[in-house]
Design a protein around this motif. Structure first.
Motif, short mmCIF file in Angstrom:
data_model
loop_
_atom_site.label_atom_id
_atom_site.label_comp_id
_atom_site.label_asym_id
_atom_site.label_seq_id
_atom_site.Cartn_x
_atom_site.Cartn_y
_atom_site.Cartn_z
N ARG A 158 0.68 -1.35 -0.09
CA ARG A 158 0.19 0.03 -0.22
C ARG A 158 1.47 1.47 0.27
O ARG A 158 0.44 2.32 -0.77
N PRO A 159 1.50 1.23 0.74
CA PRO A 159 2.57 2.64 0.70
C PRO A 159 3.40 2.88 -0.88
O PRO A 159 3.05 3.88 -0.84
N TYR A 160 3.46 1.60 -1.19
CA TYR A 160 4.71 2.32 -2.75
C TYR A 160 3.11 2.32 -3.97
O TYR A 160 3.39 3.58 -4.31
N LEU A 161 2.17 1.91 -3.73
CA LEU A 161 0.94 2.44 -4.40
C LEU A 161 0.60 4.08 -4.17
O LEU A 161 0.43 4.98 -4.91
N ILE A 162 0.57 4.41 -3.01
CA ILE A 162 0.03 5.54 -2.41
C ILE A 162 1.46 6.16 -3.28
O ILE A 162 1.22 7.88 -3.79
N ALA A 163 2.65 5.80 -2.94
CA ALA A 163 3.70 6.91 -3.25
C ALA A 163 3.54 7.28 -4.72
O ALA A 163 4.15 7.94 -5.17
N GLY A 164 3.48 6.13 -5.83
CA GLY A 164 3.00 6.74 -7.12
C GLY A 164 2.13 7.49 -7.39
O GLY A 164 2.29 7.66 -8.31
N ILE A 165 1.03 7.22 -6.60
CA ILE A 165 -0.07 8.43 -6.43
C ILE A 165 0.47 10.07 -6.22
O ILE A 165 0.74 10.56 -7.13
N ASN A 166 0.96 9.58 -4.96
CA ASN A 166 1.31 11.26 -4.78
C ASN A 166 3.02 11.93 -5.35
O ASN A 166 2.67 13.06 -5.99
N ASP A 167 3.42 10.96 -6.15
CA ASP A 167 4.74 11.22 -6.73
C ASP A 167 3.65 12.77 -8.25
O ASP A 167 4.70 13.36 -8.52
N TRP A 168 2.30 11.64 -8.73
CA TRP A 168 1.96 13.13 -9.87
C TRP A 168 1.90 15.08 -9.40
O TRP A 168 2.12 15.99 -9.52
N ASN A 169 2.51 14.55 -8.06
CA ASN A 169 2.15 15.89 -7.08
C ASN A 169 2.98 17.20 -7.58
O ASN A 169 2.93 18.26 -7.40
N ARG B 81 5.50 1.39 -7.77
CA ARG B 81 5.43 2.11 -7.84
C ARG B 81 5.74 2.70 -8.80
O ARG B 81 4.54 3.79 -8.54
N PHE B 82 6.54 2.74 -9.60
CA PHE B 82 6.48 3.50 -10.91
C PHE B 82 5.33 2.70 -11.66
O PHE B 82 4.57 3.10 -12.88
N VAL B 83 4.40 1.35 -11.82
CA VAL B 83 3.20 1.46 -12.23
C VAL B 83 1.99 2.17 -11.80
O VAL B 83 1.50 2.19 -12.43
N SER B 84 2.40 2.33 -10.61
CA SER B 84 0.99 2.72 -10.25
C SER B 84 1.89 4.48 -10.71
O SER B 84 -0.35 5.07 -10.92
N SER B 85 2.67 4.65 -10.59
CA SER B 85 2.38 6.39 -11.09
C SER B 85 1.85 6.09 -12.75
O SER B 85 0.92 7.33 -13.05
N HIS B 86 2.28 4.92 -13.72
CA HIS B 86 1.90 5.36 -15.21
C HIS B 86 0.50 4.77 -14.61
O HIS B 86 -0.50 5.21 -16.16
N GLU B 87 -0.12 4.27 -14.44
CA GLU B 87 -1.37 4.37 -14.55
C GLU B 87 -2.42 5.01 -13.81
O GLU B 87 -3.46 5.89 -14.48
N VAL B 88 -2.24 5.75 -12.63
CA VAL B 88 -2.29 6.66 -12.44
C VAL B 88 -2.76 7.70 -13.21
O VAL B 88 -3.40 8.92 -13.09
N GLY B 89 -1.64 8.15 -14.43
CA GLY B 89 -1.12 9.15 -15.13
C GLY B 89 -2.90 8.92 -16.39
O GLY B 89 -3.13 9.87 -16.91
N HIS B 90 -3.06 7.57 -16.65
CA HIS B 90 -4.36 6.96 -17.21
C HIS B 90 -5.89 7.64 -16.58
O HIS B 90 -6.26 8.08 -17.47
#
Length: 810
Positions: free
Chosen positions: A311-322, A424-433
């Motif tokens: 969970r912390p890594y998925l959250i980090a991937g989201i917050n990276d978009w800030n 984390r990086f996959v989370s960022s990619h998918e949240v980008g979509h």
């Protein structure tokens, strides 16, 4: 504009007037002829809930009380799975249907439920707006009898039991999902409403639906689903549209615009994005260029079914978009949070909440869809789907692409910290979509290959300018480069920050999307002039070789050559790296297959340079051409790569220490690939394409040079070793078969010939002129051949060329 606006105003006035006339002093009756069961039904209700609608359950039937203020207001309905049958290809949380609807007062004391298909608009003040309304009759999905009315609330009571319990095109499974999965009719006796909850702007309905099925894998002939339908009230005033530009990658909805001052209709696309606006008290600061908090933050929740350690890594991937939203002027714009499991008023299926859903699935995948207001492109919510076995794919990529660079990749079970960073990086990619961004498969082409080996440069810039590319890991870097993690993992890059700025910057100075568009076009034009690395390369499905998935760098041949060096190192260590206690060599088999797949990726990255063009989206004012040929030197290098790595049999892929455990048919794999390459490079279409380019362009790869270069790779001395020589002889015989087809056509039987495109053009003449030189080359090989078998093979090849020429002459 909201094309129902005027109609809504008229209906609102008329309905308000009508209520006053139709409501008697006794609210249980309209008059002696009109039945009003409002009091009777609500008095017997065993359940009453207040929200956007008032919900009643009375005598095992479900009712909605709909205020007249909500007539002709748009609702977005989203139906999602809660639970699915074993073996069904969709999982809890995935979308089954999405529609936009509205209720309107119909005839004969009924409310009509209509479905909306938003494809056209016009300014309300224009005369053409009236014509547009008359040409957009929207379908009636349901006609609901009004059971009663409430004079004080100015509301209608309708029964909706069958509307939600039964099958329909709006509030149930989409027809394509049913047909794809062989679902038949709904079983009435095994389908029912579980619960109906109402909130300030949405209604949530859970149902059980049972369908007959003709699927042979279902023994009992039926499948039962638990589904949730969200009905969310859309804003009365839509967010301002933002018109798409093909030079930047946003998901978009197509529509046609009509206006009195335009001599023809115009087709536009409106991008999909969350509504992000400054607070009123911060507006002046925002306009001055200061970073401010948004009025409403974008929140992504983590499914409580997600293993806690990830969970912390998925959250980090989201917050990276800030960091990207800061470039658009917003701080704290997006946040990831764990789902508040103690809050029973919240539901994962509620279409107001954006969630990363975790699926217990063998699929190795993740995806990021959005639910969108069709009038404006506003993203209402986004559900990222995360399949459990995406971690299997990450481990394979990591070992195959990075194993020689990072010891942590040299085992089957990655440390939690390592796997967490990959997640984390996959989370960022998918949240980008989820934020509206499309893939940018051209992003990685903006990095020079040699920079992929420069540790200091990589730590500053990363190996690709966009997380929205499929540029998994830096497979170009070599062990001696000592590149650290900052140069291996993808991250949010300059393109992503610019794309978020362009799509999410708040521009209140423009009254509508059309006035705003000129400013945005110029802004994008100026930005691309200053920094061409912001190029949007699209989804990688076109002909441009710069835009491909899974590739790196600005030179596919050089990048793939470096990649092969690392792949050889992986092969040398694969038996050791895949070892686990009590393993039956399944790991070795799976990872060897992954290595083979990576080898093929490198090959096809190179091949796309042959016969293709560069395609760059342009608007008036942009410099350069839209279409440009791939330079001759690059195409020539691509053919050499195939010669060196395919037509020279890649025996290194199948070393003895691996073959003894796998039992694969290595020879078939090698032969099949060699024939596939010859089919591609000597196809009539490819040859005709190269020939046509030579007629119109200067720096192109001539057809005769293409034939000579291929022959130089295929027709070589047979000194590779016994096994490899057999593969080489086979490819040489197949080469002559392709020559025969190009000159003489192919036969479907003993009589009928198929005339190829090559024969209709000058291609056959070029190939015929090439055969004497080929024959001379083979004669020289025959004289130098050492074994009787090789001599016989070359003599037969010479005879075959003679037969091809004789057939041509006849």
């Amino acid at each position: 504009m909201f094309r129902k606006f005027i109609t809504c105003l008229i209906l609102s006035f008329s309905l308000s007037y009508a209520f006053a006339a139709m409501m008697p002093a006794d609210s249980s009756r309209n008059d002696k002829n009109d039945k009003n069961d409002y009091a009777k039904i609500t008095k017997k209700a065993t359940l009453e809930r207040q929200g956007v609608f008032t919900v009643y359950e009375s005598e095992k039937k479900w009712y909605l009380e709909i205020p007249d203020t909500l007539l002709n207001r748009y609702f977005l309905t989203v139906t999602r799975l809660i639970a699915s049958p074993v073996g069904f290809p969709m999982y809890g949380g995935e979308k089954l249907n999405e529609q936009t609807i509205y209720f309107e007062k119909g005839n004969a004391d009924r409310l009509f439920l209509r479905s909306v298909d938003y494809r056209q608009d016009a300014p309300e003040e224009d005369a053409i707006y009236g014509a547009l309304l008359k040409s957009q009759q929207e379908p009636i999905i349901a006609a609901l009898d009004i059971k009663g009315t409430n004079q004080e609330k100015n509301s209608y009571l309708v029964e909706v039991t069958d509307l939600f319990r039964k099958d329909n095109s709006v509030l149930s499974l989409a027809s394509k999902i049913k047909s794809d999965n062989k679902l038949g009719s709904l079983a009435d006796d095994r389908s029912f409403i579980i619960d109906m909850r109402t909130f300030p702007i949405n209604l949530e309905v859970q149902t059980t639906k049972t369908y007959s099925t003709s699927s042979p894998s279902v023994a009992v002939g039926a499948q039962t689903f638990t589904v949730n339908t969200s009905m969310v009230l859309l804003p009365k005033v839509p967010m301002q549209k933002r018109l798409a530009d093909p030079r930047i990658g946003y998901f978009a909805n197509r529509f046609t615009h009509f206006a009195d001052d335009k001599p023809r209709s115009e087709t536009y696309q409106l991008i999909q994005r969350f509504r992000l606006e400054p607070k009123e008290e911060d507006m002046a600061r925002y306009k001055r260029g200061e970073k401010v908090d948004p009025k409403k933050q974008i929140v992504y929740y983590i499914d409580p079914a997600t293993p806690k350690k990830w969970r912390p890594y998925l959250i980090a991937g989201i917050n990276d978009w800030n960091k990207a939203f800061e470039q658009a002027g917003f701080k704290n714009a997006i946040v990831g949070r764990e789902w508040p499991e103690s809050d029973t008023t919240m539901s994962l299926e509620d279409a107001r909440f954006s969630v990363i859903r975790y699926f217990a699935s063998e699929k190795s995948n993740a995806y990021g869809p959005r639910i969108v207001d069709p009038r404006s492109g506003e993203i209402i919510e986004s559900h990222v789907g995360w399949y459990h076995n995406v971690m299997k794919l990450l481990q394979q990529w990591f070992m195959v692409q990075v194993g020689p660079l990072d010891k942590r990749a040299q085992k089957m079970d990655l440390d939690d910290e390592v796997m967490g960073e990959l997640i984390r990086f996959v989370s960022s990619h998918e949240v980008g979509h989820g934020l509206g961004l499309r893939h940018n498969m051209g992003a990685s082409s903006q990095t020079p290959v040699e920079k992929l080996r420069d540790r200091e440069w990589l730590e500053r810039h990363g190996h690709t300018v966009s997380i929205m590319d499929y540029a998994r890991f830096n497979y170009v870097a070599q062990p001696e480069d000592n590149v650290g993690l900052a140069g291996i993992y993808p991250r949010i890059g300059m393109y992503d920050k610019w794309a978020i700025q362009w799509g999410y910057q708040y521009l209140p100075q423009f009254k509508d999307a059309y006035h705003e568009h000129d400013f945005l076009v110029k802004q994008l034009t100026d930005s691309l002039k200053r920094n061409p690395k912001l190029w949007f390369g699209g989804e990688g499905k076109g002909e441009d070789p710069r835009s491909q998935s899974e590739d790196l760098g600005d030179d596919a041949v050089l990048a793939s050559t470096y990649g092969l060096k690392n792949l050889r190192r992986v092969i040398d260590n694969l038996v050791d790296w895949t070892a686990t206690p009590n393993d039956d060599y399944t790991n070795l088999k799976n990872m060897h297959k992954a290595v083979r797949s990576q080898f093929n990726r490198y090959l096809y990255h190179v091949l796309k340079n042959i016969g293709s063009r560069y395609v760059t989206e342009k608007v008036r004012g942009d410099e350069g051409a839209v279409y440009a040929e791939v330079p001759k030197a690059r195409v020539k290098a691509a053919v050499k790569y195939v010669n060196d790595n395919v037509f020279t049999p890649p025996m290194w892929l199948y070393p003895a220490d691996i073959r003894q455990y796998l039992g694969n048919d290595d020879g078939k794999e090698i032969l099949d690939q060699q024939q596939q390459m010859l089919n591609m490079l000597l196809s009539p279409g490819m040859m005709h394409n190269l020939y046509q380019k030579s007629l119109t362009d200067k720096d192109v790869y001539p057809l005769e040079e293409h034939l000579e270069d291929l022959a130089a790779g295929v027709w070589t001395a047979l000194d590779y070793g016994k096994e490899a020589n057999a593969y080489k002889r086979s490819q040489q015989r197949y080469f002559l078969e392709k020559m025969d087809v190009l000159i003489n056509g192919s036969r479907t039987d003993g009589k009928n010939e198929i005339i190829t495109q090559a024969q209709r053009s000058d291609v056959a003449l070029y190939v015929s002129a090439f055969l004497p030189a080929l024959q001379q080359r083979i004669q020289q090989l025959a004289m130098k051949a050492k074994s009787p078998l090789d001599k016989q093979h070359f003599r037969q090849a010479i005879e075959e060329i003679k037969r091809i020429q004789e057939r041509k002459d006849k």
